[in-house]
Design a protein around this motif. Structure first.
Motif, PDB file in Angstrom:
ATOM      1  N   PRO A   1      -9.759  -6.630  13.290  1.00  0.00           N
ATOM      2  CA  PRO A   1      -9.672  -5.214  12.912  1.00  0.00           C
ATOM      3  C   PRO A   1     -10.153  -5.010  11.480  1.00  0.00           C
ATOM      4  O   PRO A   1      -9.891  -5.831  10.604  1.00  0.00           O
ATOM      5  CB  PRO A   1      -8.189  -4.887  13.058  1.00  0.00           C
ATOM      6  CG  PRO A   1      -7.493  -6.196  12.997  1.00  0.00           C
ATOM      7  CD  PRO A   1      -8.449  -7.232  13.486  1.00  0.00           C
ATOM      8  N   THR A   2     -10.861  -3.939  11.262  1.00  0.00           N
ATOM      9  CA  THR A   2     -11.407  -3.655   9.940  1.00  0.00           C
ATOM     10  C   THR A   2     -11.313  -2.158   9.653  1.00  0.00           C
ATOM     11  O   THR A   2     -11.035  -1.367  10.544  1.00  0.00           O
ATOM     12  CB  THR A   2     -12.871  -4.131   9.855  1.00  0.00           C
ATOM     13  OG1 THR A   2     -13.330  -4.018   8.523  1.00  0.00           O
ATOM     14  CG2 THR A   2     -13.776  -3.322  10.738  1.00  0.00           C
ATOM     15  N   HIS A   3     -11.514  -1.802   8.410  1.00  0.00           N
ATOM     16  CA  HIS A   3     -11.554  -0.400   7.994  1.00  0.00           C
ATOM     17  C   HIS A   3     -12.823  -0.158   7.186  1.00  0.00           C
ATOM     18  O   HIS A   3     -13.252  -1.007   6.412  1.00  0.00           O
ATOM     19  CB  HIS A   3     -10.341  -0.041   7.127  1.00  0.00           C
ATOM     20  CG  HIS A   3      -9.172   0.409   7.909  1.00  0.00           C
ATOM     21  ND1 HIS A   3      -8.155  -0.434   8.269  1.00  0.00           N
ATOM     22  CD2 HIS A   3      -8.855   1.613   8.428  1.00  0.00           C
ATOM     23  CE1 HIS A   3      -7.251   0.238   8.958  1.00  0.00           C
ATOM     24  NE2 HIS A   3      -7.660   1.483   9.069  1.00  0.00           N
ATOM     25  N   PHE A   4     -13.404   1.015   7.384  1.00  0.00           N
ATOM     26  CA  PHE A   4     -14.511   1.491   6.576  1.00  0.00           C
ATOM     27  C   PHE A   4     -13.920   2.542   5.649  1.00  0.00           C
ATOM     28  O   PHE A   4     -13.468   3.592   6.108  1.00  0.00           O
ATOM     29  CB  PHE A   4     -15.598   2.132   7.452  1.00  0.00           C
ATOM     30  CG  PHE A   4     -16.269   1.162   8.373  1.00  0.00           C
ATOM     31  CD1 PHE A   4     -17.456   0.547   8.007  1.00  0.00           C
ATOM     32  CD2 PHE A   4     -15.704   0.847   9.598  1.00  0.00           C
ATOM     33  CE1 PHE A   4     -18.073  -0.350   8.856  1.00  0.00           C
ATOM     34  CE2 PHE A   4     -16.313  -0.052  10.464  1.00  0.00           C
ATOM     35  CZ  PHE A   4     -17.504  -0.654  10.087  1.00  0.00           C
TER      36      PHE A   4
ATOM     37  N   THR B   1     -18.863   2.612  -0.230  1.00  0.00           N
ATOM     38  CA  THR B   1     -18.332   2.242   1.069  1.00  0.00           C
ATOM     39  C   THR B   1     -17.822   0.820   1.005  1.00  0.00           C
ATOM     40  O   THR B   1     -18.532  -0.080   0.564  1.00  0.00           O
ATOM     41  CB  THR B   1     -19.413   2.357   2.170  1.00  0.00           C
ATOM     42  OG1 THR B   1     -19.928   3.681   2.161  1.00  0.00           O
ATOM     43  CG2 THR B   1     -18.832   2.044   3.539  1.00  0.00           C
ATOM     44  N   CYS B   2     -16.603   0.639   1.438  1.00  0.00           N
ATOM     45  CA  CYS B   2     -15.979  -0.678   1.465  1.00  0.00           C
ATOM     46  C   CYS B   2     -15.652  -1.003   2.922  1.00  0.00           C
ATOM     47  O   CYS B   2     -14.967  -0.241   3.589  1.00  0.00           O
ATOM     48  CB  CYS B   2     -14.718  -0.680   0.614  1.00  0.00           C
ATOM     49  SG  CYS B   2     -13.926  -2.282   0.563  1.00  0.00           S
ATOM     50  N   VAL B   3     -16.160  -2.112   3.401  1.00  0.00           N
ATOM     51  CA  VAL B   3     -15.877  -2.588   4.753  1.00  0.00           C
ATOM     52  C   VAL B   3     -15.021  -3.835   4.576  1.00  0.00           C
ATOM     53  O   VAL B   3     -15.496  -4.853   4.069  1.00  0.00           O
ATOM     54  CB  VAL B   3     -17.173  -2.927   5.513  1.00  0.00           C
ATOM     55  CG1 VAL B   3     -16.857  -3.386   6.921  1.00  0.00           C
ATOM     56  CG2 VAL B   3     -18.111  -1.738   5.523  1.00  0.00           C
ATOM     57  N   ALA B   4     -13.749  -3.738   4.951  1.00  0.00           N
ATOM     58  CA  ALA B   4     -12.829  -4.847   4.696  1.00  0.00           C
ATOM     59  C   ALA B   4     -11.829  -4.988   5.828  1.00  0.00           C
ATOM     60  O   ALA B   4     -11.604  -4.058   6.610  1.00  0.00           O
ATOM     61  CB  ALA B   4     -12.091  -4.619   3.379  1.00  0.00           C
ATOM     62  N   ASP B   5     -11.227  -6.146   5.890  1.00  0.00           N
ATOM     63  CA  ASP B   5     -10.173  -6.424   6.865  1.00  0.00           C
ATOM     64  C   ASP B   5      -9.079  -5.374   6.716  1.00  0.00           C
ATOM     65  O   ASP B   5      -8.744  -4.960   5.608  1.00  0.00           O
ATOM     66  CB  ASP B   5      -9.627  -7.827   6.599  1.00  0.00           C
ATOM     67  CG  ASP B   5      -8.669  -8.274   7.673  1.00  0.00           C
ATOM     68  OD1 ASP B   5      -7.491  -7.872   7.604  1.00  0.00           O
ATOM     69  OD2 ASP B   5      -9.085  -9.015   8.571  1.00  0.00           O
ATOM     70  N   SER B   6      -8.512  -4.950   7.823  1.00  0.00           N
ATOM     71  CA  SER B   6      -7.528  -3.866   7.783  1.00  0.00           C
ATOM     72  C   SER B   6      -6.288  -4.224   6.972  1.00  0.00           C
ATOM     73  O   SER B   6      -5.592  -3.344   6.486  1.00  0.00           O
ATOM     74  CB  SER B   6      -7.140  -3.442   9.192  1.00  0.00           C
ATOM     75  OG  SER B   6      -6.545  -4.514   9.875  1.00  0.00           O
ATOM     76  N   ARG B   7      -5.999  -5.506   6.798  1.00  0.00           N
ATOM     77  CA  ARG B   7      -4.842  -5.898   5.976  1.00  0.00           C
ATOM     78  C   ARG B   7      -5.078  -5.643   4.497  1.00  0.00           C
ATOM     79  O   ARG B   7      -4.133  -5.608   3.712  1.00  0.00           O
ATOM     80  CB  ARG B   7      -4.521  -7.374   6.206  1.00  0.00           C
ATOM     81  CG  ARG B   7      -4.029  -7.648   7.629  1.00  0.00           C
ATOM     82  CD  ARG B   7      -3.910  -9.109   7.876  1.00  0.00           C
ATOM     83  NE  ARG B   7      -5.280  -9.648   7.921  1.00  0.00           N
ATOM     84  CZ  ARG B   7      -5.593 -10.872   8.302  1.00  0.00           C
ATOM     85  NH1 ARG B   7      -4.642 -11.712   8.637  1.00  0.00           N
ATOM     86  NH2 ARG B   7      -6.836 -11.271   8.332  1.00  0.00           N
ATOM     87  N   LEU B   8      -6.334  -5.445   4.091  1.00  0.00           N
ATOM     88  CA  LEU B   8      -6.654  -5.188   2.688  1.00  0.00           C
ATOM     89  C   LEU B   8      -6.688  -3.697   2.350  1.00  0.00           C
ATOM     90  O   LEU B   8      -6.763  -3.331   1.180  1.00  0.00           O
ATOM     91  CB  LEU B   8      -8.009  -5.814   2.343  1.00  0.00           C
ATOM     92  CG  LEU B   8      -8.098  -7.325   2.503  1.00  0.00           C
ATOM     93  CD1 LEU B   8      -9.520  -7.791   2.259  1.00  0.00           C
ATOM     94  CD2 LEU B   8      -7.135  -8.027   1.577  1.00  0.00           C
ATOM     95  N   THR B   9      -6.632  -2.841   3.347  1.00  0.00           N
ATOM     96  CA  THR B   9      -6.721  -1.406   3.133  1.00  0.00           C
ATOM     97  C   THR B   9      -5.679  -0.873   2.155  1.00  0.00           C
ATOM     98  O   THR B   9      -6.021  -0.089   1.265  1.00  0.00           O
ATOM     99  CB  THR B   9      -6.641  -0.659   4.482  1.00  0.00           C
ATOM    100  OG1 THR B   9      -7.695  -1.129   5.326  1.00  0.00           O
ATOM    101  CG2 THR B   9      -6.765   0.833   4.300  1.00  0.00           C
ATOM    102  N   PRO B  10      -4.402  -1.272   2.250  1.00  0.00           N
ATOM    103  CA  PRO B  10      -3.429  -0.751   1.275  1.00  0.00           C
ATOM    104  C   PRO B  10      -3.772  -1.109  -0.167  1.00  0.00           C
ATOM    105  O   PRO B  10      -3.580  -0.287  -1.068  1.00  0.00           O
ATOM    106  CB  PRO B  10      -2.106  -1.406   1.701  1.00  0.00           C
ATOM    107  CG  PRO B  10      -2.293  -1.739   3.139  1.00  0.00           C
ATOM    108  CD  PRO B  10      -3.747  -2.063   3.295  1.00  0.00           C
TER     109      PRO B  10
END
Length: 146
Positions: free
Chosen positions: A62-65, A10-19
């Motif tokens: 904003p973040t993404h899991f 599981t990676c919890v990171a800023d949404s700008r890092l998702t790509p």
């Protein structure tokens, strides 16, 4: 029914890092990535009148899991490559952790065996990318008692 003992990363990171994270997962041959939107909330003190009194403010980002499933023998290598791709070694960029899970089902198509490599990058030992002695600590406390 089949049982498959694997690792869930599981990676919890800023949404700008998702790509970046999803592109690295594609390069590694991971066929399934699960992404959920979320937000990180932090307390930030901002100066009050003449800097005598600080007023706390809540800041949302904003973040993404992102969840990935890999064979247990590949866990360390995959985590190292994901951390390097998103620069997760820098403070505030995100977190990365793994859990042992068992999937039960008829068939699984989670990764490409030919493309997935268990080679741990040479810099991992220098970066001290080692498992922590705990699984997960999560705590919600009243304001001012943290």
């Amino acid at each position: 029914m089949m049982r498959l003992d694997i690792s869930r990363i599981t990676c919890v990171a800023d949404s700008r890092l998702t790509p970046r994270i999803e592109a690295e997962a594609d390069r590694m041959g991971l066929l399934e990535t699960y992404s959920e939107r979320g937000k990180q909330t932090a307390h930030k003190s901002r100066p009050g009148f003449l800097f005598f009194r600080r007023r706390p403010a809540l800041i949302d980002a904003p973040t993404h899991f992102i969840r990935l499933y890999v064979p247990r023998r590949h866990e360390r290598a995959v985590m190292a490559r994901l951390a390097a791709a998103a620069d997760l070694f820098l403070p505030g960029r995100g977190s990365l952790f793994a859990e042992d899970v068992t999937l039960v089902g008829d068939s699984f198509n989670l990764w490409n065996d030919k493309q997935l490599s268990a080679d741990v990058p040479a810099w991992v030992d220098d970066a001290r990318l080692t498992p922590a002695p705990y699984e997960l600590i999560f705590c919600i406390v009243p304001r001012g008692h943290g």
